[in-house]
Design a protein around this motif. Structure first.
Motif, PDB file in Angstrom:
ATOM      1  N   UNK A   1       0.861  -1.182   0.000  1.00  0.00           N
ATOM      2  CA  UNK A   1       0.000   0.000   0.000  1.00  0.00           C
ATOM      3  C   UNK A   1       0.901   1.237   0.000  1.00  0.00           C
ATOM      4  N   UNK A   2       1.048   1.823  -1.153  1.00  0.00           N
ATOM      5  CA  UNK A   2       1.855   3.037  -1.289  1.00  0.00           C
ATOM      6  C   UNK A   2       0.955   4.100  -1.909  1.00  0.00           C
ATOM      7  N   UNK A   3       0.250   4.811  -1.073  1.00  0.00           N
ATOM      8  CA  UNK A   3      -0.783   5.737  -1.532  1.00  0.00           C
ATOM      9  C   UNK A   3      -0.682   7.052  -0.774  1.00  0.00           C
ATOM     10  N   UNK A   4       0.311   7.884  -1.114  1.00  0.00           N
ATOM     11  CA  UNK A   4       0.532   9.131  -0.367  1.00  0.00           C
ATOM     12  C   UNK A   4      -0.621  10.118  -0.431  1.00  0.00           C
ATOM     13  N   UNK A   5      -1.480  10.003  -1.452  1.00  0.00           N
ATOM     14  CA  UNK A   5      -2.620  10.922  -1.571  1.00  0.00           C
ATOM     15  C   UNK A   5      -3.915  10.315  -1.040  1.00  0.00           C
TER      16      UNK A   5
ATOM     17  N   UNK B   1       1.741 -11.143   3.236  1.00  0.00           N
ATOM     18  CA  UNK B   1       2.070  -9.976   4.043  1.00  0.00           C
ATOM     19  C   UNK B   1       1.456  -8.733   3.406  1.00  0.00           C
ATOM     20  N   UNK B   2       1.113  -7.763   4.238  1.00  0.00           N
ATOM     21  CA  UNK B   2       0.746  -6.434   3.757  1.00  0.00           C
ATOM     22  C   UNK B   2       1.869  -5.476   4.166  1.00  0.00           C
ATOM     23  N   UNK B   3       2.405  -4.808   3.191  1.00  0.00           N
ATOM     24  CA  UNK B   3       3.420  -3.799   3.469  1.00  0.00           C
ATOM     25  C   UNK B   3       2.755  -2.427   3.399  1.00  0.00           C
ATOM     26  N   UNK B   4       2.515  -1.868   4.571  1.00  0.00           N
ATOM     27  CA  UNK B   4       1.805  -0.596   4.680  1.00  0.00           C
ATOM     28  C   UNK B   4       2.854   0.511   4.576  1.00  0.00           C
TER      29      UNK B   4
ATOM     30  N   UNK C   1       5.821   4.369   6.458  1.00  0.00           N
ATOM     31  CA  UNK C   1       5.471   5.628   7.113  1.00  0.00           C
ATOM     32  C   UNK C   1       3.975   5.651   7.406  1.00  0.00           C
ATOM     33  N   UNK C   2       3.633   5.542   8.689  1.00  0.00           N
ATOM     34  CA  UNK C   2       2.216   5.556   9.111  1.00  0.00           C
ATOM     35  C   UNK C   2       2.071   6.530  10.284  1.00  0.00           C
ATOM     36  N   UNK C   3       2.244   7.812  10.035  1.00  0.00           N
ATOM     37  CA  UNK C   3       2.277   8.794  11.130  1.00  0.00           C
ATOM     38  C   UNK C   3       0.981   8.926  11.898  1.00  0.00           C
ATOM     39  N   UNK C   4      -0.162   8.545  11.282  1.00  0.00           N
ATOM     40  CA  UNK C   4      -1.461   8.733  11.932  1.00  0.00           C
ATOM     41  C   UNK C   4      -1.985   7.475  12.610  1.00  0.00           C
ATOM     42  N   UNK C   5      -1.279   6.346  12.464  1.00  0.00           N
ATOM     43  CA  UNK C   5      -1.786   5.073  12.980  1.00  0.00           C
ATOM     44  C   UNK C   5      -1.853   5.103  14.507  1.00  0.00           C
ATOM     45  N   UNK C   6      -3.078   4.939  15.031  1.00  0.00           N
ATOM     46  CA  UNK C   6      -3.286   4.974  16.480  1.00  0.00           C
ATOM     47  C   UNK C   6      -3.863   3.679  17.026  1.00  0.00           C
ATOM     48  N   UNK C   7      -4.520   2.888  16.184  1.00  0.00           N
ATOM     49  CA  UNK C   7      -5.123   1.650  16.648  1.00  0.00           C
ATOM     50  C   UNK C   7      -4.706   0.469  15.799  1.00  0.00           C
ATOM     51  N   UNK C   8      -4.290  -0.626  16.435  1.00  0.00           N
ATOM     52  CA  UNK C   8      -3.867  -1.820  15.720  1.00  0.00           C
ATOM     53  C   UNK C   8      -4.446  -3.045  16.407  1.00  0.00           C
ATOM     54  N   UNK C   9      -5.058  -3.939  15.612  1.00  0.00           N
ATOM     55  CA  UNK C   9      -5.583  -5.189  16.134  1.00  0.00           C
ATOM     56  C   UNK C   9      -5.057  -6.354  15.331  1.00  0.00           C
ATOM     57  N   UNK C  10      -4.512  -7.363  16.007  1.00  0.00           N
ATOM     58  CA  UNK C  10      -4.024  -8.586  15.361  1.00  0.00           C
ATOM     59  C   UNK C  10      -4.717  -9.769  16.023  1.00  0.00           C
TER      60      UNK C  10
END
Length: 488
Positions: A222-226, A241-244, A269-278
């Motif tokens: 997932x390479x989607x800067x916009x 795998x997912x490469x975020x 680069x995931x500066x806004x990531x606040x919640x993660x569930x695995x």
């Protein structure tokens, strides 16, 4: 019922209807907005007052599942799917036909459908025209499928992808206001998933993929800067795998069940990531991976959920290595811990995350899944491997901020008592300890009536005995609460 009784009943109904008739349109629309559209539509026959109200709803939910028969058959057959799509098409036509004449703007249209028969060839143009006329401002689209993922062959998933791509290609207006997309059993092996989901859907902020991939053991980047994507949910995926790499606005990511046997995620680069569930029940082939390495690249995670679904741990023993990734952590949930497992290993995580304010542990006590032959046949180990983590070899120099500790599925057994005492001794800011029953037991598990560790104490005497066990010799002022029974 006699004539007098009928007259009283009619009088009561008339009075009730009169009270409703006195309400303003906005209040009545608020009431209708709390039920599904199929139910709201049926209210139009109640009286002249209600006749036009469903067509004034600013939020419209047209979901094929609401048009299935009740009770819903199991499994849902092609005949019932066809009937439901026929009814959904009729409802969509009723709400969206001739959008130029519609005076109410639909702020959000939630459209859920099967790609079966020719129904999408009528629903598609209706949605397109409503979007083009500016009647529909936001679209939430779910293309669902009832086939069990275990029965989905490669060719079937490709056909699903062809149908999804065909719908978008035929009605490109959908891309303009698509804010939420849910897909099931889709394999984008022959399509550009990046282009379809991010380059085309520029308003997309929530994406849910159930048993979707780009091929067995494939990597999705997932390479989607916009991109405006804020929520990503992945369930039962054969992705390796997912490469975020770069979704700058992504705030929440959850992956429920991965079928490959290594670390499922890699972050850029995931500066806004606040919640993660695995969430995953590890089979004998799943490898343990380093959680700190998976979280490398994250720096703002506030809420983390790890769910092992009653199986062995799939994360390697770590402590100090997690400090950087856990720096902003406020809520930590460790779920699906097999009832016979020690809980002291979780203190490693708390030492690495002194900023955690809420720590929740959910116990797994489902004996219906203990059949050793069945577990071996389905790829699970006959015997669950107990956590190999030792007590933490380092102690954080920072004071724990923990103020709330919760155990769901509490049992008055030594493993849980010693864990609670250890946390209470370390957490000087702890305000409350919540000891809860599991109110959502497995429907197939009769043994929940006789849990391994005994019942959660229900009467005051039993609760006082537990409180004494927990507090004797422990310098903690935390309140110990049994919420399900109303005692403390």
């Amino acid at each position: 019922m006699g004539q007098s009784g009928k007259e009283q009943c009619c009088s009561s109904l008339t009075k009730h209807e009169d009270r409703l008739s006195m309400l303003t349109d906005d209040i009545l629309l608020s009431i209708l907005g709390r039920v599904d559209t199929a139910t709201a539509t049926r209210t139009s026959v109640l009286s002249k007052r209600w006749r036009d109200l469903p067509w004034l709803l600013p939020v419209l939910n047209l979901r094929v599942w609401n048009f299935l028969p009740h009770p819903c058959p199991e499994p849902i057959g092609a005949h019932h799917m066809d009937q439901a799509m026929s009814r959904l098409t009729k409802a969509t036509r009723s709400f969206l036909a001739d959008p130029n004449s519609k005076s109410t703007i639909i702020k959000r249209l939630s459209l859920q459908l099967y790609v079966t028969g020719d129904y999408t060839r009528e629903i598609g143009p209706l949605a397109r025209d409503a979007i083009d006329c500016g009647v529909v401002k936001k679209l939430c689209l779910a293309i669902v499928d009832e086939k069990d993922p275990r029965d989905c062959e490669h060719e079937y998933m490709l056909q699903q992808a062809l149908a999804v791509d065909g719908f978008f290609t035929a009605y490109p207006s959908v891309f303009q206001c698509l804010t939420k997309l849910c897909l099931y059993n889709v394999r984008f092996a022959e399509w550009d998933m990046q282009h379809l989901l991010f380059d085309s859907c520029k308003q997309l902020n929530q994406l849910s993929l159930s048993h979707c991939d780009v091929g067995d053991s494939s990597v999705w980047q997932i390479n989607a800067p916009d991109s405006k994507l804020r929520i990503l949910e992945v369930r039962m995926s054969c992705l390796k795998r997912i490469e975020v790499l770069c979704p700058p606005k992504l705030k929440h990511l959850c992956w429920d069940e991965w079928f490959c046997f290594e670390a499922p995620l890699r972050f850029g680069s995931v500066p806004s990531l606040k919640g993660l569930g695995l969430i995953c029940g590890a089979t004998i082939d799943h490898q343990e991976f380093s959680l700190s390495q998976v979280l490398h690249g994250t720096r703002n995670i506030h809420a983390l959920t790890l769910d092992f679904e009653g199986e062995r741990l799939w994360i390697q023993p770590e402590g100090k290595q997690l400090c950087h990734a856990f720096k902003q952590l406020r809520k930590l949930s460790i779920c699906g811990i097999f009832v016979d497992f020690d809980l002291l290993w979780t203190i490693n995580l708390l030492e690495a995350a002194p900023s955690v304010e809420i720590f929740s542990v959910r116990i797994w006590d489902h004996a219906c899944q203990d059949d050793e032959q069945l577990r071996t046949r389905t790829g699970y180990e006959a015997q669950r491997t107990k956590p190999s983590w030792s007590m933490p070899k380092f102690t954080s120099s920072e004071t724990w901020q923990l103020r709330e500790l919760e155990i769901v599925g509490f049992r008055p057994q030594e493993l849980q008592i010693s864990f609670l005492r250890s946390v209470m001794e370390r957490a000087s800011n702890l305000k409350m300890v919540l000891l809860k029953e599991d109110k959502e037991p497995c429907d197939a598990c009769d043994s929940m009536n006789t849990p391994r560790g005994g019942f959660c104490p229900a009467n005051k005497g039993e609760q006082e005995a537990i409180v004494k066990q927990l507090t004797d010799g422990v310098g903690s002022s935390a309140r110990i609460i049994f919420p399900n029974s109303g005692g403390s």
